[in-house]
Design a protein around this motif. Structure first.
Motif, PDB file in Angstrom:
ATOM      1  N   ALA A  65       0.817  -1.214   0.000  1.00 19.88           N
ATOM      2  CA  ALA A  65       0.000   0.000   0.000  1.00 19.88           C
ATOM      3  C   ALA A  65       0.850   1.263   0.000  1.00 19.88           C
ATOM      4  O   ALA A  65       0.447   2.297  -0.543  1.00 19.88           O
ATOM      5  N   TRP A  66       2.039   1.192   0.605  1.00 25.90           N
ATOM      6  CA  TRP A  66       2.882   2.383   0.673  1.00 25.90           C
ATOM      7  C   TRP A  66       3.332   2.830  -0.706  1.00 25.90           C
ATOM      8  O   TRP A  66       3.479   4.033  -0.958  1.00 25.90           O
ATOM      9  N   TYR A  67       3.588   1.871  -1.602  1.00 24.05           N
ATOM     10  CA  TYR A  67       3.939   2.238  -2.979  1.00 24.05           C
ATOM     11  C   TYR A  67       2.798   3.022  -3.621  1.00 24.05           C
ATOM     12  O   TYR A  67       3.021   4.025  -4.304  1.00 24.05           O
ATOM     13  N   CYS A  68       1.572   2.536  -3.420  1.00 24.28           N
ATOM     14  CA  CYS A  68       0.410   3.208  -4.003  1.00 24.28           C
ATOM     15  C   CYS A  68       0.235   4.605  -3.426  1.00 24.28           C
ATOM     16  O   CYS A  68      -0.043   5.563  -4.168  1.00 24.28           O
ATOM     17  N   LEU A  69       0.393   4.737  -2.108  1.00 23.12           N
ATOM     18  CA  LEU A  69       0.197   6.042  -1.480  1.00 23.12           C
ATOM     19  C   LEU A  69       1.265   7.037  -1.926  1.00 23.12           C
ATOM     20  O   LEU A  69       0.957   8.190  -2.257  1.00 23.12           O
ATOM     21  N   ILE A  70       2.524   6.586  -1.938  1.00 21.44           N
ATOM     22  CA  ILE A  70       3.601   7.473  -2.403  1.00 21.44           C
ATOM     23  C   ILE A  70       3.367   7.854  -3.863  1.00 21.44           C
ATOM     24  O   ILE A  70       3.559   9.007  -4.261  1.00 21.44           O
ATOM     25  N   GLY A  71       2.920   6.874  -4.668  1.00 23.55           N
ATOM     26  CA  GLY A  71       2.614   7.164  -6.069  1.00 23.55           C
ATOM     27  C   GLY A  71       1.517   8.197  -6.206  1.00 23.55           C
ATOM     28  O   GLY A  71       1.623   9.141  -7.007  1.00 23.55           O
ATOM     29  N   ALA A  72       0.451   8.063  -5.419  1.00 23.53           N
ATOM     30  CA  ALA A  72      -0.664   9.013  -5.488  1.00 23.53           C
ATOM     31  C   ALA A  72      -0.220  10.412  -5.066  1.00 23.53           C
ATOM     32  O   ALA A  72      -0.581  11.417  -5.701  1.00 23.53           O
ATOM     33  N   LEU A  73       0.571  10.497  -3.997  1.00 20.51           N
ATOM     34  CA  LEU A  73       1.047  11.798  -3.524  1.00 20.51           C
ATOM     35  C   LEU A  73       1.985  12.451  -4.543  1.00 20.51           C
ATOM     36  O   LEU A  73       1.921  13.665  -4.771  1.00 20.51           O
ATOM     37  N   LEU A  74       2.847  11.643  -5.163  1.00 23.07           N
ATOM     38  CA  LEU A  74       3.743  12.200  -6.183  1.00 23.07           C
ATOM     39  C   LEU A  74       2.974  12.633  -7.416  1.00 23.07           C
ATOM     40  O   LEU A  74       3.344  13.616  -8.077  1.00 23.07           O
ATOM     41  N   PHE A  75       1.908  11.906  -7.745  1.00 22.96           N
ATOM     42  CA  PHE A  75       1.049  12.299  -8.870  1.00 22.96           C
ATOM     43  C   PHE A  75       0.452  13.675  -8.586  1.00 22.96           C
ATOM     44  O   PHE A  75       0.439  14.567  -9.449  1.00 22.96           O
ATOM     45  N   MET A  76      -0.050  13.859  -7.372  1.00 24.39           N
ATOM     46  CA  MET A  76      -0.621  15.144  -6.987  1.00 24.39           C
ATOM     47  C   MET A  76       0.444  16.240  -7.012  1.00 24.39           C
ATOM     48  O   MET A  76       0.185  17.363  -7.468  1.00 24.39           O
ATOM     49  N   LEU A  77       1.654  15.924  -6.547  1.00 30.64           N
ATOM     50  CA  LEU A  77       2.745  16.894  -6.572  1.00 30.64           C
ATOM     51  C   LEU A  77       3.100  17.270  -8.004  1.00 30.64           C
ATOM     52  O   LEU A  77       3.287  18.457  -8.318  1.00 30.64           O
ATOM     53  N   SER A  78       3.194  16.271  -8.880  1.00 35.75           N
ATOM     54  CA  SER A  78       3.521  16.539 -10.279  1.00 35.75           C
ATOM     55  C   SER A  78       2.487  17.460 -10.922  1.00 35.75           C
ATOM     56  O   SER A  78       2.837  18.441 -11.604  1.00 35.75           O
ATOM     57  N   ASP A  79       1.214  17.158 -10.693  1.00 35.44           N
ATOM     58  CA  ASP A  79       0.158  17.994 -11.270  1.00 35.44           C
ATOM     59  C   ASP A  79       0.159  19.396 -10.659  1.00 35.44           C
ATOM     60  O   ASP A  79      -0.135  20.384 -11.342  1.00 35.44           O
ATOM     61  N   SER A  80       0.498  19.495  -9.376  1.00 35.00           N
ATOM     62  CA  SER A  80       0.576  20.807  -8.733  1.00 35.00           C
ATOM     63  C   SER A  80       1.701  21.639  -9.339  1.00 35.00           C
ATOM     64  O   SER A  80       1.548  22.853  -9.560  1.00 35.00           O
ATOM     65  N   LEU A  81       2.823  20.989  -9.631  1.00 34.57           N
ATOM     66  CA  LEU A  81       3.940  21.694 -10.259  1.00 34.57           C
ATOM     67  C   LEU A  81       3.565  22.176 -11.659  1.00 34.57           C
ATOM     68  O   LEU A  81       3.953  23.277 -12.077  1.00 34.57           O
ATOM     69  N   ILE A  82       2.809  21.354 -12.393  1.00 37.90           N
ATOM     70  CA  ILE A  82       2.331  21.777 -13.713  1.00 37.90           C
ATOM     71  C   ILE A  82       1.466  23.020 -13.578  1.00 37.90           C
ATOM     72  O   ILE A  82       1.621  23.994 -14.332  1.00 37.90           O
ATOM     73  N   ALA A  83       0.550  23.006 -12.617  1.00 34.24           N
ATOM     74  CA  ALA A  83      -0.371  24.131 -12.437  1.00 34.24           C
ATOM     75  C   ALA A  83       0.387  25.403 -12.071  1.00 34.24           C
ATOM     76  O   ALA A  83       0.125  26.481 -12.629  1.00 34.24           O
ATOM     77  N   VAL A  84       1.327  25.297 -11.134  1.00 33.26           N
ATOM     78  CA  VAL A  84       2.094  26.474 -10.719  1.00 33.26           C
ATOM     79  C   VAL A  84       2.914  27.009 -11.882  1.00 33.26           C
ATOM     80  O   VAL A  84       2.941  28.221 -12.148  1.00 33.26           O
ATOM     81  N   SER A  85       3.585  26.096 -12.587  1.00 34.57           N
ATOM     82  CA  SER A  85       4.441  26.513 -13.706  1.00 34.57           C
ATOM     83  C   SER A  85       3.650  27.146 -14.838  1.00 34.57           C
ATOM     84  O   SER A  85       4.094  28.117 -15.459  1.00 34.57           O
ATOM     85  N   ARG A  86       2.466  26.611 -15.103  1.00 36.18           N
ATOM     86  CA  ARG A  86       1.676  27.108 -16.233  1.00 36.18           C
ATOM     87  C   ARG A  86       0.902  28.379 -15.889  1.00 36.18           C
ATOM     88  O   ARG A  86       0.808  29.294 -16.718  1.00 36.18           O
TER      89      ARG A  86
END
Length: 235
Positions: free
Chosen positions: A166-187
């Motif tokens: 489950a930890w892999y899934c949770l870290i993956g989900a949090l990193l997905f959210m971080l990646s999308d947040s970086l896209i939003a801030v950058s754009r």
């Protein structure tokens, strides 16, 4: 062996794609970036792990819509369709992890402090971005809320103490959210130095984490139980 080899190839392709970003060879990314989700799709299809069909379909659809989103976002003019495709990917992930939650007895309890903390972070982030969004405010806010639900669906799908996948899934989900947040801030707010590299790195690891954790969860679930000499049942 199949698992290790598949993920080595995946991370090599991810590294190549990041090198293309770093060396400003954007045109070459038309070859590297689409391969990433295709490799994960092939892994889910052929990994020696028994994933029931009604789970496998939403997982594959999540990767498929992610792949379409990757392709669309290679064109700056197709940002909104790309956003829509990733929105569908998150919906598929939500369906996938909710199915795990309600078939993972006893149903994992709600982690209310984390729910409220996560909600506060999302609200703060939306308020921060709102003045910069213009006519894209509604789709971006809907997307932000959807990925928030996706993270919550992962957080509440597992028993983390006895299901380490489950930890892999949770870290993956949090990193997905971080990646999308970086896209939003950058754009929408301001460009980030090295932002494109960090966006791709967090996204690539995120998708791997979600797939690796999901397949590992089903591998553990399908492992036969053994009875210890003391009579205790253990995996």
């Amino acid at each position: 062996m199949f698992r290790t080899g598949s993920f080595i190839i995946y991370f090599l392709v991810l590294l190549v794609d990041i090198l293309f970003i770093a060396t400003d060879h954007a045109s070459l990314r038309f070859f590297s970036k689409p391969l990433l989700m295709l490799l994960l799709i092939v892994y889910v299809l052929y990994a020696p792990v028994k994933i029931p069909r009604d789970y496998r379909i939403p997982l594959l659809l999540a990767l498929f819509f992610s792949s379409v989103g990757d392709d669309l976002l290679l064109f700056s003019s197709l940002f909104l369709p790309g956003l829509g495709s990733f929105l569908l990917a998150h919906v598929m992930y939500i369906i996938f992890f909710l199915k795990i939650r309600y078939n993972n007895p006893p149903v994992p309890y709600c982690k209310y402090p984390l729910i409220f903390l996560h909600a506060a972070i999302i609200i703060f982030f939306i308020l921060y971005l709102a003045p910069h969004l213009g006519n894209l405010a509604v789709p971006v806010i809907i997307y932000a809320l959807t990925i928030s639900v996706m993270v919550q669906s992962v957080l509440h799908a597992f028993h983390f103490r006895r299901q380490p996948a489950a930890w892999y899934c949770l870290i993956g989900a949090l990193l997905f959210m971080l990646s999308d947040s970086l896209i939003a801030v950058s754009r929408f707010a301001h460009p980030l130095w090295g932002g494109d590299i960090l966006i791709m790195l967090t996204y690539g690891i995120a998708q791997w984490g979600l797939v690796n954790g999901s397949t590992a969860y089903f591998a553990g679930k399908n492992r036969p139980l053994q009875v210890s000499p003391e009579g205790l049942i253990a995996p």
